[in-house]
Design a protein around this motif. Structure first.
Motif, PDB file in Angstrom:
ATOM      1  N   GLY A   1     -40.958  66.809  -4.090  1.00  0.00           N
ATOM      2  CA  GLY A   1     -40.045  67.434  -3.135  1.00  0.00           C
ATOM      3  C   GLY A   1     -40.301  68.925  -3.013  1.00  0.00           C
ATOM      4  N   CYS A   2     -40.545  69.572  -4.142  1.00  0.00           N
ATOM      5  CA  CYS A   2     -40.653  71.035  -4.133  1.00  0.00           C
ATOM      6  C   CYS A   2     -41.835  71.522  -3.298  1.00  0.00           C
ATOM      7  CB  CYS A   2     -40.725  71.557  -5.566  1.00  0.00           C
ATOM      8  SG  CYS A   2     -39.145  71.340  -6.419  1.00  0.00           S
ATOM      9  N   THR A   3     -42.868  70.727  -3.150  1.00  0.00           N
ATOM     10  CA  THR A   3     -43.994  71.113  -2.284  1.00  0.00           C
ATOM     11  C   THR A   3     -43.570  71.127  -0.814  1.00  0.00           C
ATOM     12  OG1 THR A   3     -45.601  70.316  -3.868  1.00  0.00           O
ATOM     13  CG2 THR A   3     -46.353  70.502  -1.609  1.00  0.00           C
ATOM     14  N   GLN A   4     -42.673  70.211  -0.457  1.00  0.00           N
ATOM     15  CA  GLN A   4     -42.177  70.210   0.934  1.00  0.00           C
ATOM     16  C   GLN A   4     -41.410  71.494   1.264  1.00  0.00           C
ATOM     17  OE1 GLN A   4     -43.225  68.178   3.288  1.00  0.00           O
ATOM     18  NE2 GLN A   4     -44.456  67.481   1.563  1.00  0.00           N
ATOM     19  N   PHE A   5     -40.783  72.088   0.247  1.00  0.00           N
ATOM     20  CA  PHE A   5     -40.037  73.328   0.498  1.00  0.00           C
ATOM     21  C   PHE A   5     -40.958  74.405   1.072  1.00  0.00           C
ATOM     22  CE2 PHE A   5     -36.949  72.166  -3.208  1.00  0.00           C
ATOM     23  CZ  PHE A   5     -36.420  71.163  -2.427  1.00  0.00           C
ATOM     24  N   ALA A   6     -42.261  74.341   0.710  1.00  0.00           N
ATOM     25  CA  ALA A   6     -43.241  75.299   1.246  1.00  0.00           C
ATOM     26  C   ALA A   6     -43.961  74.731   2.472  1.00  0.00           C
ATOM     27  CB  ALA A   6     -44.267  75.643   0.168  1.00  0.00           C
TER      28      ALA A   6
ATOM     29  N   VAL B   1     -33.928  63.817   2.502  1.00  0.00           N
ATOM     30  CA  VAL B   1     -33.052  62.676   2.188  1.00  0.00           C
ATOM     31  C   VAL B   1     -33.484  61.993   0.880  1.00  0.00           C
ATOM     32  CG1 VAL B   1     -32.387  62.243   4.583  1.00  0.00           C
ATOM     33  CG2 VAL B   1     -34.370  61.054   3.659  1.00  0.00           C
ATOM     34  N   SER B   2     -34.151  62.763   0.017  1.00  0.00           N
ATOM     35  CA  SER B   2     -34.712  62.186  -1.223  1.00  0.00           C
ATOM     36  C   SER B   2     -33.761  61.219  -1.918  1.00  0.00           C
ATOM     37  CB  SER B   2     -35.073  63.297  -2.210  1.00  0.00           C
ATOM     38  OG  SER B   2     -36.065  64.130  -1.687  1.00  0.00           O
ATOM     39  N   SER B   3     -32.525  61.661  -2.152  1.00  0.00           N
ATOM     40  CA  SER B   3     -31.631  60.855  -2.987  1.00  0.00           C
ATOM     41  C   SER B   3     -30.759  59.888  -2.178  1.00  0.00           C
ATOM     42  CB  SER B   3     -30.777  61.761  -3.868  1.00  0.00           C
ATOM     43  OG  SER B   3     -30.248  62.825  -3.126  1.00  0.00           O
TER      44      SER B   3
ATOM     45  N   VAL C   1     -39.919  59.992  -3.568  1.00  0.00           N
ATOM     46  CA  VAL C   1     -39.495  58.596  -3.735  1.00  0.00           C
ATOM     47  C   VAL C   1     -38.862  58.301  -5.097  1.00  0.00           C
ATOM     48  CG1 VAL C   1     -41.273  57.793  -2.140  1.00  0.00           C
ATOM     49  CG2 VAL C   1     -41.675  57.636  -4.614  1.00  0.00           C
ATOM     50  N   GLN C   2     -38.968  59.250  -6.044  1.00  0.00           N
ATOM     51  CA  GLN C   2     -38.541  58.895  -7.410  1.00  0.00           C
ATOM     52  C   GLN C   2     -37.037  58.791  -7.583  1.00  0.00           C
ATOM     53  OE1 GLN C   2     -39.614  61.870  -6.460  1.00  0.00           O
ATOM     54  NE2 GLN C   2     -38.983  63.521  -7.804  1.00  0.00           N
ATOM     55  N   LYS C   3     -36.269  59.057  -6.524  1.00  0.00           N
ATOM     56  CA  LYS C   3     -34.822  58.900  -6.626  1.00  0.00           C
ATOM     57  C   LYS C   3     -34.431  57.467  -6.265  1.00  0.00           C
ATOM     58  CE  LYS C   3     -34.836  63.073  -7.764  1.00  0.00           C
ATOM     59  NZ  LYS C   3     -34.746  64.270  -6.970  1.00  0.00           N
TER      60      LYS C   3
ATOM     61  N   ILE D   1     -31.516  70.849   6.465  1.00  0.00           N
ATOM     62  CA  ILE D   1     -30.426  70.360   5.602  1.00  0.00           C
ATOM     63  C   ILE D   1     -31.002  69.543   4.442  1.00  0.00           C
ATOM     64  CG2 ILE D   1     -28.645  70.238   7.407  1.00  0.00           C
ATOM     65  CD1 ILE D   1     -29.155  67.179   7.551  1.00  0.00           C
ATOM     66  N   CYS D   2     -30.223  69.475   3.365  1.00  0.00           N
ATOM     67  CA  CYS D   2     -30.449  68.437   2.352  1.00  0.00           C
ATOM     68  C   CYS D   2     -29.271  67.487   2.543  1.00  0.00           C
ATOM     69  CB  CYS D   2     -30.447  69.021   0.946  1.00  0.00           C
ATOM     70  SG  CYS D   2     -30.522  67.724  -0.305  1.00  0.00           S
ATOM     71  N   GLN D   3     -29.564  66.297   3.053  1.00  0.00           N
ATOM     72  CA  GLN D   3     -28.454  65.450   3.517  1.00  0.00           C
ATOM     73  C   GLN D   3     -27.639  64.856   2.373  1.00  0.00           C
ATOM     74  OE1 GLN D   3     -29.518  62.986   6.838  1.00  0.00           O
ATOM     75  NE2 GLN D   3     -27.450  62.155   7.003  1.00  0.00           N
ATOM     76  N   ASN D   4     -28.276  64.632   1.244  1.00  0.00           N
ATOM     77  CA  ASN D   4     -27.529  64.168   0.067  1.00  0.00           C
ATOM     78  C   ASN D   4     -27.914  65.063  -1.105  1.00  0.00           C
ATOM     79  OD1 ASN D   4     -25.843  61.759  -1.142  1.00  0.00           O
ATOM     80  ND2 ASN D   4     -27.509  62.113  -2.578  1.00  0.00           N
ATOM     81  N   GLU D   5     -26.963  65.866  -1.562  1.00  0.00           N
ATOM     82  CA  GLU D   5     -27.238  66.785  -2.662  1.00  0.00           C
ATOM     83  C   GLU D   5     -27.088  66.039  -3.986  1.00  0.00           C
ATOM     84  OE1 GLU D   5     -28.468  69.728  -2.989  1.00  0.00           O
ATOM     85  OE2 GLU D   5     -28.289  70.749  -1.058  1.00  0.00           O
TER      86      GLU D   5
ATOM     87  N   GLN E   1     -27.854  72.635  -4.811  1.00  0.00           N
ATOM     88  CA  GLN E   1     -29.042  73.151  -5.465  1.00  0.00           C
ATOM     89  C   GLN E   1     -30.317  72.942  -4.655  1.00  0.00           C
ATOM     90  OE1 GLN E   1     -30.113  72.381  -9.709  1.00  0.00           O
ATOM     91  NE2 GLN E   1     -31.750  71.192  -8.794  1.00  0.00           N
ATOM     92  N   TRP E   2     -30.465  71.758  -4.039  1.00  0.00           N
ATOM     93  CA  TRP E   2     -31.753  71.462  -3.410  1.00  0.00           C
ATOM     94  C   TRP E   2     -31.939  72.176  -2.094  1.00  0.00           C
ATOM     95  CZ3 TRP E   2     -35.205  70.326  -6.640  1.00  0.00           C
ATOM     96  CH2 TRP E   2     -34.906  69.556  -7.763  1.00  0.00           C
ATOM     97  N   SER E   3     -30.885  72.349  -1.309  1.00  0.00           N
ATOM     98  CA  SER E   3     -31.050  73.121  -0.069  1.00  0.00           C
ATOM     99  C   SER E   3     -31.191  74.604  -0.393  1.00  0.00           C
ATOM    100  CB  SER E   3     -29.900  72.869   0.903  1.00  0.00           C
ATOM    101  OG  SER E   3     -28.661  72.860   0.255  1.00  0.00           O
TER     102      SER E   3
ATOM    103  N   ILE F   1     -37.881  63.911   8.679  1.00  0.00           N
ATOM    104  CA  ILE F   1     -36.973  63.353   7.679  1.00  0.00           C
ATOM    105  C   ILE F   1     -37.866  62.943   6.517  1.00  0.00           C
ATOM    106  CG2 ILE F   1     -36.900  61.158   9.004  1.00  0.00           C
ATOM    107  CD1 ILE F   1     -34.133  60.661   7.760  1.00  0.00           C
ATOM    108  N   TRP F   2     -37.553  63.462   5.336  1.00  0.00           N
ATOM    109  CA  TRP F   2     -38.503  63.270   4.229  1.00  0.00           C
ATOM    110  C   TRP F   2     -37.781  63.079   2.902  1.00  0.00           C
ATOM    111  CZ3 TRP F   2     -38.715  66.304  -0.133  1.00  0.00           C
ATOM    112  CH2 TRP F   2     -37.989  67.492  -0.088  1.00  0.00           C
ATOM    113  N   GLY F   3     -38.505  62.503   1.943  1.00  0.00           N
ATOM    114  CA  GLY F   3     -37.928  62.347   0.608  1.00  0.00           C
ATOM    115  C   GLY F   3     -38.978  62.114  -0.449  1.00  0.00           C
TER     116      GLY F   3
END
Ligand SMILES: *Cc1c(COP(=O)(O)O)cnc(C)c1O
Length: 359
Positions: free
Chosen positions: A76-81, A172-174, A193-195, A146-150, A100-102, A189-191
């Motif tokens: 996920g953190c790579t997507q932030f960049a 939408v990772s989680s 998958v480990q959640k 947005i982070c749709q589910n924190e 935290q994630w947004s 829309i991205w996530g």
């Protein structure tokens, strides 16, 4: 063998049926004579695994034709960049910070340009979702994020923000595949998958065609361009083959179960069990405003650090694992992802009631 109820926020529980299939196919996949781990990513067998996974995901989410599905690495953190590097042409983007994630995403975006925080719930430790119906969207913003589910704070954005025509980008990772979604409302829309979908190591990015271009920020590495991966159908370099295979098995499991609508019903029933108990409890309390509560991540506290610790320790012994809350919220957190059976939630609620009776 004794499998526990694993309430981890991620990496998290996977469907037992999927693990058994993986076990049965471990030494030889189909008639290939080898494990999926040992295959060339250019082989027919692996191409079929990858393309079938994409096809099944498209069915599950109703992904429109004009969206590409990318299986990427870097978490996920790579997507932030990656998101600002590919989208921030005007060096400006709007972030809605609800946890935290947004917040992390907004901080990372500042490396590349202006990350304008146009709404936040930081004032009350991210325990609610602010009104997103009439935001001060920045005129030159390239997207609204947005982070749709924190995952940490346990909130879900139920009504998407009014972006006033700007591209919506959502993590939408989680909550990936936990309920039906209208992909056409999002630019990306991205996530990770480990959640809720598979083992750590794959990030799925679903992106609208017009956002895939060579017109990215200067110095964007080849591997960080969505176009690189879109042009080569996620086979530009060696993808995380085995993890994609497991995701594919999870997609099949979901399809057999009846897809995201059936899954959503089960998820609502599971969450309701726990929330109903929390709402009636004298010692346990949910930490999120009712209207914004997540179906996936349920944080709760007793109000006493000592009692929280006692509960977590006893729960561990009773086979209810990874129930300790994130350090920024404290207390407990139960993640009720797709693969958590309702029996696990019942066991948790029974255990909480027993604990409450003794305290
Ligand atoms: C876990 C998580 C991330 C970060 O994922 P990594 O793969 O650890 O980088 C990002 N967003 C959300 C919502 C998460 O739950």
């Amino acid at each position: 063998m004794s499998r526990v109820y694993n309430f981890s926020a991620g990496p998290a529980v996977l469907p037992e049926e999927v693990l058994r299939t993986a076990q049965a196919e471990m030494l030889e996949y189909g008639n290939s004579g080898m494990s999926v781990m040992e295959m060339s990513h250019r082989s027919k067998d692996f191409e079929e695994i990858l393309f079938t996974a994409e096809k099944d995901l498209r069915t599950l989410m109703g992904i429109p034709e004009n969206y590409r599905v990318l299986f990427l690495q870097g978490g996920g953190c790579t997507q932030f960049a990656m998101i600002p590097m590919n989208l921030m042409r005007h060096k400006s983007a709007d972030y809605i910070v609800t946890g935290q994630w947004s917040k992390k995403a907004a901080q990372e975006a500042k490396i590349f340009g202006k990350a304008n925080v146009i709404a936040t719930s930081e004032d009350r430790n991210y325990s609610y979702i602010p009104d997103l119906s009439d935001l001060n969207v920045t005129p030159d913003a390239d997207y609204v994020y947005i982070c749709q589910n924190e995952t940490v704070h346990g909130t879900t954005i139920r009504t998407l923000p009014n972006t006033k025509g700007k591209t919506l980008v959502a993590d939408v990772s989680s909550m990936f595949l936990s309920e039906p979604v209208d992909v056409s409302k999002y630019g990306i829309i991205w996530g990770g998958v480990q959640k809720n979908v598979g083992p750590a190591g794959v990030t799925i990015v679903i992106i609208r065609d017009d956002l895939i271009t060579d017109d990215v920020l200067p110095f964007t590495p080849t591997m960080m361009k969505y176009k690189t991966h879109a042009d080569s159908k996620s086979l530009y370099n060696t993808p995380p083959c085995y993890n994609i295979y497991i995701c594919g098995l999870v997609f099949k499991w979901l399809l057999k179960l009846g897809g995201t609508e059936a899954m959503h019903k089960i998820n609502m029933a599971k969450a309701q069990l726990l929330y109903d108990y929390l709402d009636g409890s004298k010692i346990f309390h949910g930490t999120v405003e009712k209207k914004d509560r997540s179906l996936m991540n349920v944080p709760f506290v007793t109000g006493s650090k000592e009692l929280d610790a006692e509960f977590v320790a006893e729960a561990e012994k009773a086979g209810l694992r990874n129930i300790k809350g994130h350090r920024s919220v404290g207390g407990m957190r139960a993640s009720l992802y797709n693969a958590m059976p309702i029996e696990g939630v019942k066991a948790l609620v029974d255990f909480m009631a027993d604990f409450e009776g003794r305290h």
